[in-house]
Design an enzyme around this catalytic site. Structure first.
Site, PDB file in Angstrom:
ATOM      1  N   SER A 120       0.850  -1.197   0.000  1.00  0.00           N
ATOM      2  CA  SER A 120       0.000   0.000   0.000  1.00  0.00           C
ATOM      3  C   SER A 120       0.877   1.236   0.000  1.00  0.00           C
ATOM      4  O   SER A 120       1.999   1.208   0.511  1.00  0.00           O
ATOM      5  CB  SER A 120      -0.857   0.021   1.263  1.00  0.00           C
ATOM      6  OG  SER A 120      -0.052   0.266   2.396  1.00  0.00           O
ATOM      7  N   ASP A 121       0.378   2.339  -0.563  1.00  0.00           N
ATOM      8  CA  ASP A 121       1.034   3.601  -0.253  1.00  0.00           C
ATOM      9  C   ASP A 121       0.838   3.814   1.253  1.00  0.00           C
ATOM     10  O   ASP A 121      -0.055   3.231   1.875  1.00  0.00           O
ATOM     11  CB  ASP A 121       0.457   4.765  -1.058  1.00  0.00           C
ATOM     12  CG  ASP A 121       1.423   5.955  -1.061  1.00  0.00           C
ATOM     13  OD1 ASP A 121       2.333   5.989  -0.201  1.00  0.00           O
ATOM     14  OD2 ASP A 121       1.269   6.850  -1.914  1.00  0.00           O
ATOM     15  N   TRP A 122       1.687   4.634   1.825  1.00  0.00           N
ATOM     16  CA  TRP A 122       1.730   4.760   3.288  1.00  0.00           C
ATOM     17  C   TRP A 122       0.419   5.347   3.824  1.00  0.00           C
ATOM     18  O   TRP A 122       0.133   6.528   3.635  1.00  0.00           O
ATOM     19  CB  TRP A 122       2.939   5.602   3.676  1.00  0.00           C
ATOM     20  CG  TRP A 122       4.173   4.798   3.985  1.00  0.00           C
ATOM     21  CD1 TRP A 122       4.952   4.907   5.109  1.00  0.00           C
ATOM     22  CD2 TRP A 122       4.780   3.748   3.206  1.00  0.00           C
ATOM     23  NE1 TRP A 122       5.979   3.976   5.067  1.00  0.00           N
ATOM     24  CE2 TRP A 122       5.891   3.260   3.928  1.00  0.00           C
ATOM     25  CE3 TRP A 122       4.477   3.139   1.987  1.00  0.00           C
ATOM     26  CZ2 TRP A 122       6.712   2.211   3.464  1.00  0.00           C
ATOM     27  CZ3 TRP A 122       5.275   2.104   1.522  1.00  0.00           C
ATOM     28  CH2 TRP A 122       6.372   1.660   2.265  1.00  0.00           C
TER      29      TRP A 122
END
Ligand code: BGC
Length: 761
Positions: free
Chosen positions: A227-229
């Site tokens: 995932s993106d953060w």
């Protein structure tokens, strides 16, 4: 692999769930009892940003080389050079103990206002995909993984955590997924990072069509999706969508939810197992690479300088460049002493050293005397005294070098630009200095296109130096003094006006949604189609020499779609100095069943030539060079017929055209249905055969219905045949049902059955 299998079989449900979320801001979970190590994932696309603290987002990171950002890298159009940058980044990551580097970022530059365009390559998916694949291969050759990001349709910062990008399927495939597809298939990144935003109503982190059906199943991606953060909202849904690793962690509540979902049967344990297997494969692959040791600080700095010089784009030059030993040089603008060489946000590097442009100029200027003034303040304030001072300094010199950097309060990760202007003070400064000193050169530091109408007539030359990395100061000096002949070309159009940009009225949307109303027409595809003039076209860049193109030819005048064709052209350096030319090949479909852009980039090559030297450049074009994504067939098709192959020095400077004939070998299914129009029935090969026996009768009946003779206008003043073509056959027959032997539906269904039988033969 058998070890992984045996470890996997010993993991408890709790351990499996825990492995799917990070242990800290930058690390994965270790399972010590089974010898599963933790690995470090860290930014980013043009340098290693390793925090000394695994729980910190923003602490100053360990020193690493800051290479030029993606806009500059892409302007080199040089696969080999970008691979070298990747190798250097991989070596630094290895030395610093990093397992996966979070880059490259390859989202399309849909609109120049996107604050993060400096981290992205291009407005063209072919160029971005090819360059990203080279970058990935370079990094991964060092035993360090990459994270191709942000998947997908992440083209703005406004509402970036939640915006819903509404984009049609053809546009998605042709523009927003193509670069990812190329980079995945050729580069094989270890990881792909899903974006924050939604696409057509679903968060990317839960998007089964994107993460599972397209990325993993259709493209064969074998790595893990991270995932993106902070992009995960529902861990169970995200696992079901195909998101393997959530970052950052820990997220005990979410991990617990996964355990409970498996226990209650609402999450199939096989889904969790698949994510765990993917994670283990990458963790062990990353852990295999020995970490630590030193990296070549001086060598990488030198590489950063070379790349920066090759990515700079000379936009305007009335002959003042390269500088001819001026005696007095006025250096104006604070970015000459405080270089602006990278952007704000997650990619922000703590450089190993920084070249100061002023000092580097002094080193190459011989006996020339350099004077300096700051020209504009660091804040948005307007300071006329600084402009007045600059005018005086410029008047006392032979040449004025104006260093203009777009400030971080205008352009950064996290927010978009409101317009494409410099600050009012910078514009006024350029105008005032150029009025006082005609021998002025503007050197720009910024991440994406600017509009320059207010001042472009002033300077004698303009150099787009981008966010040029830590060695950019030296690179500027190299280009200005002619130690490097500029060869960079724009990977994005510089428009004349903001109001001309393709997404002008659709960017950045609002209230949670952005409509991609311009469809496949972004960048030069749009300006070409609209016949709109631009300031500097895609693919444009000047050199200190000149190149001639001759003898264009193809490996075959006609070819099968699956075989493709090779384009050859001879390029000659017709000027006084050695130089590098970027040769571009665009394809124009002369007749297509759906609207297509007037031309699309499908090949490019770089060639280095000594004065007078000629080389033949060969550029292959494959099936996809001619194909478009047909939303009806839900596949890529290349249609029979003639294509123009345009060979040029930019999108607006086509030097030669050759024509080729493509034979389609695709066996397409029949996609006619009850809604198909008469035109579609006639255009479909099987439909035409099935429908033909009835066609003349229906045409005559339609004409009669309008009270018109064949080909004539009826009583309501329209051509019945033209009208008929755009009607669904079923609707047309319903008007004529009284003269038909059976219900309209029955006739159409019969014809459909016949057409499908013919197509299947
Ligand atoms: C950015 C990513 C980056 C991540 C980790 C996010 O905010 O969008 O590009 O890799 O943070 O720093």
């Amino acid at each position: 692999m058998s070890d992984i299998q045996s470890i996997f079989s010993q993991l408890t449900l709790e351990e499996k769930a825990a492995l799917c979320t990070g242990a800290s801001m930058w690390t994965t979970v270790a399972v010590e009892r089974l010898g599963v190590p933790a690995i470090v994932l860290t930014d980013g696309p043009h340098g290693v940003r390793l925090s000394p603290d695994v729980n910190s987002i923003g602490k100053t990171s360990l020193p690493a080389t800051c290479f030029p950002t993606a806009s500059c890298l892409a302007a080199t159009w040089d696969r080999a050079l970008i691979r070298q940058v990747g190798e250097a980044l991989g070596a630094e990551a290895r030395a610093l103990g990093v397992g996966v580097l979070l880059g490259p970022g390859i989202n399309m530059k849909r609109d120049p206002r996107c604050g993060r365009n400096f981290e992205y390559y291009a407005e063209d998916p072919f160029l971005a995909g090819e360059l990203a694949a080279s970058f990935i291969q370079g990094v991964q050759s060092q035993g360090v993984g990459t994270s191709l990001k942000h998947f997908a349709v992440n083209n703005q910062e406004t509402e970036r955590f939640r915006i819903d990008a509404l984009v049609d399927e053809r546009t998605l495939r042709e523009i927003y997924l193509t670069a990812f597809e190329t980079a995945v298939k050729i580069g094989q990144p270890w990881t792909v990072m899903c974006a924050y935003n939604k696409v057509n109503g679903t968060y990317c982190s839960e998007h089964r069509q994107l993460l599972t059906e397209i990325l993993k199943q259709e493209w064969g991606f074998e790595g893990l999706v991270v995932s993106d953060w902070g992009a995960v909202h529902d861990r169970v849904k995200s696992l079901q969508g195909g998101l393997d690793l959530e970052m950052p962690g820990p997220q005990p509540r979410r991990t617990q939810a996964v355990i409970e979902a498996v226990k209650s049967g609402s999450l199939d344990e096989a889904v969790l197992d698949e994510a765990v297997r993917r994670i283990l494969r990458i963790v062990f692959r990353a852990a295999e690479t020995p970490k630590g040791g030193a990296f070549d600080i001086a060598g990488h700095h030198a590489l950063a300088r070379r790349v920066a010089a090759e990515g700079m784009v000379l936009l305007k030059n009335n002959g003042i460049l390269p500088l001819q030993q001026p005696r007095r040089i006025a250096v104006i603008g604070r970015s000459a002493k405080e270089p602006y060489f990278q952007g704000g946000g997650s990619s922000h590097i703590n450089p190993t050293q920084v070249d100061i442009p002023f000092d580097e100029l002094q080193k190459l200027a011989g006996d020339a005397k350099l004077s300096y003034c700051e020209g504009y303040p660091a804040t948005p304030a307007f300071d006329q005294a600084l402009i007045d001072e600059a005018v005086v300094v410029a008047q006392m010199a032979d040449v004025a070098l104006l260093f203009i950097a777009l400030p971080a309060f205008i352009e950064s990760e996290g927010y978009d630009r409101a317009d494409l202007n410099l600050t009012p003070q910078q514009t006024a400064l350029i105008r005032a200095v150029c009025a006082a000193q005609p021998n002025s050169v503007v050197i720009l530091n910024n991440g994406s296109a600017l509009t320059m109408g207010e001042w472009l007539d002033g300077p004698a030359a303009v150099l787009e130096a981008w966010m040029m990395g830590q060695a950019g100061g030296g690179a500027i000096a190299d280009v200005l003094f002619g130690r490097v002949n500029p060869s960079g070309k724009l990977a994005e159009t510089f428009p004349l006006r903001l109001a001309d940009v393709p997404a002008y009225i659709n960017f950045p949307g609002g209230a949670g949604q952005v409509r991609y109303g311009e469809g496949i027409f972004i960048g030069y595809r749009y300006y070409d189609a609209k016949e709109l003039p631009v300031a500097f076209p895609f693919g444009y860049g000047l050199s200190y020499t000149s190149f001639a193109y001759s003898n264009p030819r193809l490996s075959a005048a006609s070819f099968n779609d699956v075989d493709g064709v090779i384009v050859f052209v001879d390029v000659t350096n017709t000027g006084p100095v050695a130089g590098k030319e970027i040769v571009q090949v665009y394809v124009h479909d002369r007749k297509a069943s759906l609207p297509r852009p007037p031309k699309e980039l499908k090949g490019f090559a770089t060639v280095v030539l000594q004065p007078g030297e000629t080389q033949t450049v060969a550029i292959p074009l494959d099936f996809r060079a001619f194909a478009f994504y047909h939303p009806g067939y839900r596949q890529w098709i290349a249609e029979d017929g003639e294509f123009d192959i345009l060979i040029g020095a930019s999108a607006a400077d086509i030097r030669c055209t050759v024509r080729a004939t493509l034979r389609s070998t695709l066996k397409l299914p029949c996609i006619l249905n009850r809604e198909s129009t008469v035109r579609e029935w006639l255009a479909d090969p099987a439909g035409r055969v099935a429908f033909d026996p009835m066609y003349q009768m229906i045409k005559a009946q339609t004409a009669a219905m309008f009270g018109a003779g064949e080909g004539g206008e009826g009583g309501i003043g329209m051509d019945p045949t033209g009208f008929m073509m755009e009607m669904p056959l079923l609707s047309l027959l319903q008007f004529q049902e009284s003269s038909l032997p059976m219900p309209a539906e029955a006739i159409v269904d019969m014809l459909l059955q016949r057409a499908h039988e013919i197509a299947a033969q």
